[in-house]
Design a protein around this motif. Structure first.
Motif, PDB file in Angstrom:
ATOM      1  N   LEU A 146       5.494   7.647  -4.967  1.00 22.34           N
ATOM      2  CA  LEU A 146       4.997   6.736  -3.942  1.00 22.34           C
ATOM      3  C   LEU A 146       5.377   7.184  -2.539  1.00 22.34           C
ATOM      4  N   GLY A 147       4.479   6.910  -1.601  1.00 20.79           N
ATOM      5  CA  GLY A 147       4.775   7.162  -0.199  1.00 20.79           C
ATOM      6  C   GLY A 147       3.584   6.833   0.669  1.00 20.79           C
ATOM      7  N   VAL A 148       3.861   6.517   1.919  1.00 21.69           N
ATOM      8  CA  VAL A 148       2.822   6.359   2.937  1.00 21.69           C
ATOM      9  C   VAL A 148       2.900   7.601   3.808  1.00 21.69           C
ATOM     10  N   THR A 149       1.875   8.431   3.794  1.00 20.07           N
ATOM     11  CA  THR A 149       1.965   9.694   4.503  1.00 20.07           C
ATOM     12  C   THR A 149       1.812   9.496   6.007  1.00 20.07           C
ATOM     13  N   THR A 165       7.376   7.545  13.349  1.00 22.13           N
ATOM     14  CA  THR A 165       8.791   7.507  13.699  1.00 22.13           C
ATOM     15  C   THR A 165       9.504   6.424  12.894  1.00 22.13           C
ATOM     16  N   PRO A 166      10.848   6.463  12.840  1.00 20.57           N
ATOM     17  CA  PRO A 166      11.564   5.425  12.083  1.00 20.57           C
ATOM     18  C   PRO A 166      11.191   4.006  12.483  1.00 20.57           C
ATOM     19  N   LYS A 167      10.953   3.787  13.767  1.00 24.18           N
ATOM     20  CA  LYS A 167      10.671   2.426  14.241  1.00 24.18           C
ATOM     21  C   LYS A 167       9.466   1.812  13.530  1.00 24.18           C
ATOM     22  N   LYS A 168       8.386   2.576  13.408  1.00 27.86           N
ATOM     23  CA  LYS A 168       7.184   2.061  12.760  1.00 27.86           C
ATOM     24  C   LYS A 168       7.068   2.547  11.316  1.00 27.86           C
ATOM     25  N   GLY A 169       7.515   3.769  11.079  1.00 25.20           N
ATOM     26  CA  GLY A 169       7.339   4.363   9.760  1.00 25.20           C
ATOM     27  C   GLY A 169       8.090   3.643   8.666  1.00 25.20           C
ATOM     28  N   ILE A 170       9.277   3.145   8.979  1.00 27.21           N
ATOM     29  CA  ILE A 170      10.046   2.416   7.969  1.00 27.21           C
ATOM     30  C   ILE A 170       9.349   1.107   7.607  1.00 27.21           C
ATOM     31  N   VAL A 171       8.763   0.452   8.597  1.00 31.52           N
ATOM     32  CA  VAL A 171       8.043  -0.796   8.330  1.00 31.52           C
ATOM     33  C   VAL A 171       6.839  -0.522   7.434  1.00 31.52           C
ATOM     34  N   LYS A 172       6.031   0.483   7.802  1.00 33.90           N
ATOM     35  CA  LYS A 172       4.844   0.812   7.005  1.00 33.90           C
ATOM     36  C   LYS A 172       5.234   1.215   5.585  1.00 33.90           C
ATOM     37  N   SER A 173       6.274   2.020   5.475  1.00 40.24           N
ATOM     38  CA  SER A 173       6.704   2.480   4.147  1.00 40.24           C
ATOM     39  C   SER A 173       7.262   1.338   3.318  1.00 40.24           C
ATOM     40  N   ALA A 174       8.035   0.476   3.949  1.00 34.52           N
ATOM     41  CA  ALA A 174       8.615  -0.656   3.214  1.00 34.52           C
ATOM     42  C   ALA A 174       7.525  -1.571   2.676  1.00 34.52           C
ATOM     43  N   ILE A 175       6.488  -1.788   3.471  1.00 31.83           N
ATOM     44  CA  ILE A 175       5.391  -2.642   3.005  1.00 31.83           C
ATOM     45  C   ILE A 175       4.616  -1.955   1.889  1.00 31.83           C
ATOM     46  N   GLY A 176       4.241  -0.702   2.119  1.00 28.10           N
ATOM     47  CA  GLY A 176       3.434   0.011   1.130  1.00 28.10           C
ATOM     48  C   GLY A 176       4.177   0.282  -0.154  1.00 28.10           C
ATOM     49  N   ILE A 177       5.334   0.919  -0.037  1.00 30.58           N
ATOM     50  CA  ILE A 177       6.120   1.259  -1.226  1.00 30.58           C
ATOM     51  C   ILE A 177       6.643  -0.005  -1.895  1.00 30.58           C
ATOM     52  N   GLY A 178       7.140  -0.935  -1.070  1.00 29.78           N
ATOM     53  CA  GLY A 178       7.715  -2.164  -1.617  1.00 29.78           C
ATOM     54  C   GLY A 178       6.706  -3.006  -2.365  1.00 29.78           C
ATOM     55  N   THR A 179       5.480  -3.097  -1.836  1.00 30.01           N
ATOM     56  CA  THR A 179       4.440  -3.872  -2.517  1.00 30.01           C
ATOM     57  C   THR A 179       4.151  -3.299  -3.894  1.00 30.01           C
ATOM     58  N   LEU A 200       6.057  -1.230  -5.756  1.00 29.49           N
ATOM     59  CA  LEU A 200       7.215  -1.351  -6.640  1.00 29.49           C
ATOM     60  C   LEU A 200       7.341  -2.779  -7.186  1.00 29.49           C
ATOM     61  N   SER A 201       7.056  -3.756  -6.335  1.00 34.24           N
ATOM     62  CA  SER A 201       7.161  -5.151  -6.779  1.00 34.24           C
ATOM     63  C   SER A 201       6.146  -5.476  -7.867  1.00 34.24           C
ATOM     64  N   GLU A 202       5.076  -4.671  -7.940  1.00 35.65           N
ATOM     65  CA  GLU A 202       4.061  -4.847  -8.971  1.00 35.65           C
ATOM     66  C   GLU A 202       4.330  -3.970 -10.198  1.00 35.65           C
ATOM     67  N   GLY A 203       5.458  -3.262 -10.171  1.00 35.26           N
ATOM     68  CA  GLY A 203       5.811  -2.413 -11.304  1.00 35.26           C
ATOM     69  C   GLY A 203       5.206  -1.030 -11.258  1.00 35.26           C
ATOM     70  N   ILE A 204       4.624  -0.662 -10.120  1.00 35.30           N
ATOM     71  CA  ILE A 204       3.978   0.641  -9.977  1.00 35.30           C
ATOM     72  C   ILE A 204       4.890   1.584  -9.206  1.00 35.30           C
ATOM     73  N   GLY A 205       5.111   2.774  -9.745  1.00 31.21           N
ATOM     74  CA  GLY A 205       5.897   3.781  -9.029  1.00 31.21           C
ATOM     75  C   GLY A 205       7.141   4.202  -9.781  1.00 31.21           C
ATOM     76  N   ASP A 206       7.421   5.513  -9.726  1.00 39.04           N
ATOM     77  CA  ASP A 206       8.551   6.072 -10.464  1.00 39.04           C
ATOM     78  C   ASP A 206       9.514   6.866  -9.591  1.00 39.04           C
ATOM     79  N   THR A 207       9.048   7.329  -8.457  1.00 39.28           N
ATOM     80  CA  THR A 207       9.880   8.061  -7.506  1.00 39.28           C
ATOM     81  C   THR A 207       9.273   7.855  -6.133  1.00 39.28           C
ATOM     82  N   ILE A 208      10.094   7.861  -5.077  1.00 42.10           N
ATOM     83  CA  ILE A 208       9.584   7.502  -3.753  1.00 42.10           C
ATOM     84  C   ILE A 208      10.070   8.467  -2.683  1.00 42.10           C
ATOM     85  N   ARG A 209       9.272   8.584  -1.624  1.00 40.90           N
ATOM     86  CA  ARG A 209       9.728   9.234  -0.407  1.00 40.90           C
ATOM     87  C   ARG A 209       9.236   8.427   0.783  1.00 40.90           C
ATOM     88  N   VAL A 210      10.127   8.117   1.689  1.00 34.09           N
ATOM     89  CA  VAL A 210       9.772   7.496   2.959  1.00 34.09           C
ATOM     90  C   VAL A 210       9.574   8.641   3.957  1.00 34.09           C
TER      91      VAL A 210
END
Length: 351
Positions: A200-203, A207-221, A223-233
């Motif tokens: 999983l990842g949002v390509t 920058t950290p200021k915006k990228g962490i937010v986008k990644s947390a929403i994308g990856i977190g959503t 993962l919360s649905e049970g999808i994903g086995d390895t991640i990169r922010v």
């Protein structure tokens, strides 16, 4: 409790990916790979921060040759990132790479693809294939009228099928876009099409200021649905921040609990201390501490212990003093100037 989709388990070195394995955190070096000293130094910092798998760019044969030397100095497995040149994939495999990242459709004739696949079989290493929104084949763009989940997923599936036709099945897949919604939709769709483990990842998240937010929403959503086995922010920054953000995403979903999980209140008019500075100092001191604890820093004694009762330990600040509590129970009252030192002392006592 999140119920994860069960996927095929593969191994990157000794790190399992997929199946019932823990969700691993990845990052990628930004050093010149053939500069072994700099690359090793960066990887060691990422290891200490909690990185499980590291990816390096292999741009020429000198980069490939450096892999063997790098592996002697580090603990985590290496994925070699290959673009277009099958000879680099062969060289990476020969020099002890633990996995290869490439799209077989990009390396030309079928005999070249077959050579790479046979090398990966011989060395028992997996291949990660993937598509991002900027690398979709023209025929899929035409067929599905542009960049969308269908064109991304079918492009990725074509790469998978090339490997399968050569009897290769140790595969992981990534489907990334800079759009959070498109990333989520693509992974959801592919998860229904295949049981290969998903990276999983949002390509190009930024920058950290915006990228962490986008990644947390994308990856977190996902993962919360049970999808994903390895991640990169993926961040435009020191890769150390990628690992830290990855750990925080997993902690927020209770998918991993390694290291200190710091929670703190947002402050209000009841706060009579410089809570922002206190939290910053605590975070700096606790960052590298090898303890699996939830630590709470609360701004007042009114709600502090009650709101953070699930924390293992914490402080609730008052006017000139503060309360140290464990599991919601107050254990001592200390002056404000000693709050940090007393808190750290109490944390050290916890096994």
């Amino acid at each position: 409790m999140i119920k994860r989709k069960e996927t095929k388990k593969i191994y990157v070195g000794k790190v399992p990916v997929g199946g019932d394995s823990f969700i691993s955190i990845q990052s990628m070096t930004n050093t010149n790979t053939k500069d072994v000293k700099s690359t090793v130094s960066q990887i060691k910092k990422l290891e200490e921060a909690g990185c499980d798998i590291i990816r390096v760019a292999v741009n020429d044969l000198d980069d490939a040759a450096a892999l063997r030397e790098i592996k002697k100095e580090i603990k985590i497995p290496i994925i070699s990132d290959i673009q277009f040149d099958y000879k680099l994939a062969l060289a990476a495999a020969e020099n002890e790479s633990d996995a290869i990242r490439l799209n077989p459709g990009n390396i030309g004739e079928s005999w070249k693809i077959k050579e790479v696949i046979e090398a990966c079989k011989f060395y028992n290493i997996p291949i990660r294939v993937g598509v991002n929104s900027g690398s979709i084949k023209e025929e899929f763009l035409d067929k599905f009228k542009g960049v969308n989940a269908s064109s991304i997923c079918l492009s990725a599936m074509e790469e998978v099928e090339i490997l399968e036709k050569n009897n290769f099945y140790d595969i992981a897949v990534s489907l990334k876009a800079s759009s959070v919604n498109l990333t989520i939709e693509s992974y959801r769709k592919f998860s229904e099409m295949s049981n290969y483990p998903l990276h999983l990842g949002v390509t190009e998240a930024g920058t950290p200021k915006k990228g962490i937010v986008k990644s947390a929403i994308g990856i977190g959503t996902l993962l919360s649905e049970g999808i994903g086995d390895t991640i990169r922010v993926s961040l435009t920054s020191d890769p150390l921040y990628e690992v830290i953000a990855g750990k925080d995403i997993l902690k927020a979903l209770d998918l991993r609990r390694e290291g200190i999980d710091l929670i703190s209140c947002p402050t209000c008019a009841r706060t009579k201390v410089d809570l922002i500075e206190i939290v910053k100092n605590v975070e700096d001191r606790l960052y590298a501490m090898d303890k699996n604890l939830k630590v709470a820093i609360m701004g007042c004694a009114v709600n502090g212990p009650g709101e953070a009762k699930e924390a293992d330990i914490g402080i609730a600040c008052g006017n000139g003093n503060g309360l140290i509590f464990k599991k919601g129970e107050i254990v001592k009252k200390v002056p404000e100037e000693k709050l940090l030192s007393e808190l750290l002392s109490e944390i050290e006592k916890i096994g």
